[in-house]
Motif scaffolding. Sequence first.
Motif, PDB file in Angstrom:
ATOM      1  N   TYR A 271       8.643 -42.431  13.494  1.00 11.11           N
ATOM      2  CA  TYR A 271       7.209 -42.588  13.231  1.00 11.11           C
ATOM      3  C   TYR A 271       6.790 -41.799  11.992  1.00 11.11           C
ATOM      4  O   TYR A 271       5.909 -42.228  11.246  1.00 11.11           O
ATOM      5  CB  TYR A 271       6.385 -42.165  14.443  1.00 11.11           C
ATOM      6  CG  TYR A 271       6.057 -43.309  15.377  1.00 11.11           C
ATOM      7  CD1 TYR A 271       4.818 -43.928  15.351  1.00 11.11           C
ATOM      8  CD2 TYR A 271       6.998 -43.786  16.291  1.00 11.11           C
ATOM      9  CE1 TYR A 271       4.515 -44.980  16.204  1.00 11.11           C
ATOM     10  CE2 TYR A 271       6.710 -44.832  17.148  1.00 11.11           C
ATOM     11  CZ  TYR A 271       5.466 -45.427  17.091  1.00 11.11           C
ATOM     12  OH  TYR A 271       5.169 -46.469  17.934  1.00 11.11           O
ATOM     13  N   LYS A 272       7.406 -40.649  11.785  1.00 10.10           N
ATOM     14  CA  LYS A 272       7.094 -39.867  10.584  1.00 10.10           C
ATOM     15  C   LYS A 272       7.448 -40.653   9.323  1.00 10.10           C
ATOM     16  O   LYS A 272       6.779 -40.544   8.304  1.00 10.10           O
ATOM     17  CB  LYS A 272       7.851 -38.538  10.615  1.00 10.10           C
ATOM     18  CG  LYS A 272       7.291 -37.535  11.614  1.00 10.10           C
ATOM     19  CD  LYS A 272       8.106 -36.243  11.619  1.00 10.10           C
ATOM     20  CE  LYS A 272       7.527 -35.240  12.614  1.00 10.10           C
ATOM     21  NZ  LYS A 272       8.326 -33.999  12.665  1.00 10.10           N
ATOM     22  N   LYS A 273       8.490 -41.479   9.403  1.00  6.83           N
ATOM     23  CA  LYS A 273       8.916 -42.296   8.255  1.00  6.83           C
ATOM     24  C   LYS A 273       8.018 -43.508   8.044  1.00  6.83           C
ATOM     25  O   LYS A 273       7.810 -43.953   6.909  1.00  6.83           O
ATOM     26  CB  LYS A 273      10.354 -42.805   8.469  1.00  6.83           C
ATOM     27  CG  LYS A 273      11.438 -41.758   8.396  1.00  6.83           C
ATOM     28  CD  LYS A 273      12.785 -42.456   8.576  1.00  6.83           C
ATOM     29  CE  LYS A 273      13.933 -41.476   8.562  1.00  6.83           C
ATOM     30  NZ  LYS A 273      15.235 -42.165   8.762  1.00  6.83           N
ATOM     31  N   ASN A 274       7.500 -44.058   9.129  1.00  6.14           N
ATOM     32  CA  ASN A 274       6.855 -45.377   9.060  1.00  6.14           C
ATOM     33  C   ASN A 274       5.354 -45.380   9.335  1.00  6.14           C
ATOM     34  O   ASN A 274       4.760 -46.450   9.467  1.00  6.14           O
ATOM     35  CB  ASN A 274       7.537 -46.328  10.050  1.00  6.14           C
ATOM     36  CG  ASN A 274       8.979 -46.627   9.687  1.00  6.14           C
ATOM     37  OD1 ASN A 274       9.253 -47.448   8.823  1.00  6.14           O
ATOM     38  ND2 ASN A 274       9.909 -45.932  10.334  1.00  6.14           N
ATOM     39  N   THR A 275       4.737 -44.230   9.425  1.00  4.03           N
ATOM     40  CA  THR A 275       3.305 -44.157   9.733  1.00  4.03           C
ATOM     41  C   THR A 275       2.522 -43.612   8.549  1.00  4.03           C
ATOM     42  O   THR A 275       2.906 -42.599   7.962  1.00  4.03           O
ATOM     43  CB  THR A 275       3.049 -43.270  10.966  1.00  4.03           C
ATOM     44  OG1 THR A 275       3.827 -43.751  12.063  1.00  4.03           O
ATOM     45  CG2 THR A 275       1.578 -43.295  11.354  1.00  4.03           C
ATOM     46  N   ARG A 276       1.442 -44.307   8.214  1.00  6.99           N
ATOM     47  CA  ARG A 276       0.559 -43.881   7.126  1.00  6.99           C
ATOM     48  C   ARG A 276      -0.879 -43.892   7.639  1.00  6.99           C
ATOM     49  O   ARG A 276      -1.234 -44.682   8.503  1.00  6.99           O
ATOM     50  CB  ARG A 276       0.682 -44.818   5.920  1.00  6.99           C
ATOM     51  CG  ARG A 276       2.079 -44.898   5.322  1.00  6.99           C
ATOM     52  CD  ARG A 276       2.482 -43.592   4.638  1.00  6.99           C
ATOM     53  NE  ARG A 276       3.817 -43.685   4.050  1.00  6.99           N
ATOM     54  CZ  ARG A 276       4.940 -43.342   4.682  1.00  6.99           C
ATOM     55  NH1 ARG A 276       4.880 -42.920   5.951  1.00  6.99           N
ATOM     56  NH2 ARG A 276       6.104 -43.447   4.071  1.00  6.99           N
ATOM     57  N   LEU A 277      -1.697 -43.026   7.070  1.00  8.23           N
ATOM     58  CA  LEU A 277      -3.108 -43.000   7.437  1.00  8.23           C
ATOM     59  C   LEU A 277      -3.871 -43.943   6.527  1.00  8.23           C
ATOM     60  O   LEU A 277      -3.876 -43.792   5.303  1.00  8.23           O
ATOM     61  CB  LEU A 277      -3.662 -41.578   7.318  1.00  8.23           C
ATOM     62  CG  LEU A 277      -5.096 -41.379   7.836  1.00  8.23           C
ATOM     63  CD1 LEU A 277      -5.156 -41.623   9.342  1.00  8.23           C
ATOM     64  CD2 LEU A 277      -5.603 -39.976   7.506  1.00  8.23           C
ATOM     65  N   LYS A 278      -4.501 -44.959   7.128  1.00 11.02           N
ATOM     66  CA  LYS A 278      -5.309 -45.933   6.394  1.00 11.02           C
ATOM     67  C   LYS A 278      -6.767 -45.767   6.821  1.00 11.02           C
ATOM     68  O   LYS A 278      -7.225 -46.398   7.778  1.00 11.02           O
ATOM     69  CB  LYS A 278      -4.844 -47.361   6.693  1.00 11.02           C
ATOM     70  CG  LYS A 278      -3.389 -47.636   6.367  1.00 11.02           C
ATOM     71  CD  LYS A 278      -3.177 -47.880   4.898  1.00 11.02           C
ATOM     72  CE  LYS A 278      -1.761 -48.349   4.603  1.00 11.02           C
ATOM     73  NZ  LYS A 278      -1.551 -48.639   3.175  1.00 11.02           N
ATOM     74  N   GLY A 279      -7.463 -44.876   6.162  1.00 11.46           N
ATOM     75  CA  GLY A 279      -8.843 -44.602   6.558  1.00 11.46           C
ATOM     76  C   GLY A 279      -8.882 -43.933   7.911  1.00 11.46           C
ATOM     77  O   GLY A 279      -8.373 -42.814   8.090  1.00 11.46           O
ATOM     78  N   LYS A 280      -9.432 -44.623   8.899  1.00 11.89           N
ATOM     79  CA  LYS A 280      -9.533 -44.096  10.263  1.00 11.89           C
ATOM     80  C   LYS A 280      -8.323 -44.473  11.117  1.00 11.89           C
ATOM     81  O   LYS A 280      -8.264 -44.113  12.294  1.00 11.89           O
ATOM     82  CB  LYS A 280     -10.785 -44.655  10.951  1.00 11.89           C
ATOM     83  CG  LYS A 280     -12.098 -44.391  10.245  1.00 11.89           C
ATOM     84  CD  LYS A 280     -13.219 -45.112  10.981  1.00 11.89           C
ATOM     85  CE  LYS A 280     -14.544 -45.008  10.244  1.00 11.89           C
ATOM     86  NZ  LYS A 280     -15.622 -45.781  10.938  1.00 11.89           N
ATOM     87  N   VAL A 281      -7.365 -45.187  10.509  1.00 13.64           N
ATOM     88  CA  VAL A 281      -6.284 -45.790  11.292  1.00 13.64           C
ATOM     89  C   VAL A 281      -4.927 -45.171  10.951  1.00 13.64           C
ATOM     90  O   VAL A 281      -4.535 -45.140   9.778  1.00 13.64           O
ATOM     91  CB  VAL A 281      -6.217 -47.313  11.050  1.00 13.64           C
ATOM     92  CG1 VAL A 281      -5.165 -47.946  11.960  1.00 13.64           C
ATOM     93  CG2 VAL A 281      -7.578 -47.955  11.256  1.00 13.64           C
TER      94      VAL A 281
END
Length: 354
Positions: A246-256
């Motif tokens: 998840y650390k590799k594949n998760t990005r913050l998109k605004g509130k998401v």
Amino acid sequence: MANDKTYTIYSHSDADGGIAAALFSKFINDKYAKNGWNIEIQPVNHVSSLGEWSLMEIKWPCSILDFTLHPSLLSERFFANKYALEKKGESNKSVPDCYWIDHHPTGSSFPFLSELNTAEILPNVITKWDTTAISTPGLLRTHQQELGLPIKLIKEYEEFIDFAEIIDGALYATCEAAHDFSSTAVKLQVLFNPGHPAIDKSVLYKRIVRQIVKSASIEDLFDSDFIYSAIFNFEEQIFNKQLRLYKKNTRLKGKVAFSNFSESREFAGMGRFIPYMLFGEAQYALHIMPSFNKGSSSLSCGINPWNKPKEASKHLGNYFAKNFSGGGHAFVAGGKVMRHEFSKIEQLLEYLNE
């Protein structure tokens, strides 16, 4: 005659549905076993690699728990079976009632039952649809008298009902607590949804339900099979792997907090709350996961229980029913997206960030 006397309990294949299935199994068995009825447990997924639930047929008599029922599931044989039994000499008192009990506001893009049409579509079926209920076992407790469930049964399974509320309502004190494998709630949750590829989830689900029927002690359940300790250890290892991925594949998109595994060659299963461990400020988590169906991916979205959006008017279940052939609750939903429809994900992100 014995072959005709099978009462099927269809229940969502998670802790919420499983605990409800155990309560109803005991209820039906205590009341109708003397008349020769046997109970069959049938776990149900909203959408699975085996196909849409809407393509299956429900058999009468039965209970449908923790799953939104669609008219398309009911064939003419559903009600004809009742009359066939009556012709064989079965009295009304010796034939179990049918029940449909759910707390989901929507289930898919198909037309679904509501308080307005259940009496017409499901005559002679006892129904209770309560979208304010946190879990189905909690619904059974709240509406115990109305549904005719013995209060003794509810009190006997009070502990299981309380944990069903925690699990299905994400009522963990913190995000970290939701991944604490020493806690009873987490153990129950993973036991109903093991990730080990060698485990037949349907067989395990039925075994767990039978054990809960046998004993209302959670400790008795955990001690009833040595394989459960192995499942807990395996799931904790999987969680540690999930956290790395998840650390590799998760990005913050605004509130998401957006976890996109559609192009990843590694995926260890969905970590429902892991995005909030990485981005505590996120108000939503959106997951795209690999799918067994070619050309499509699974999609899941939910709110952050520990940082809820101030704007509560968005209904994720309805949005997913309309756009992703899925559904769910107001604050958590799932569905699928075809490869050529990935633009819909950008639209969803815009919707969530409004």
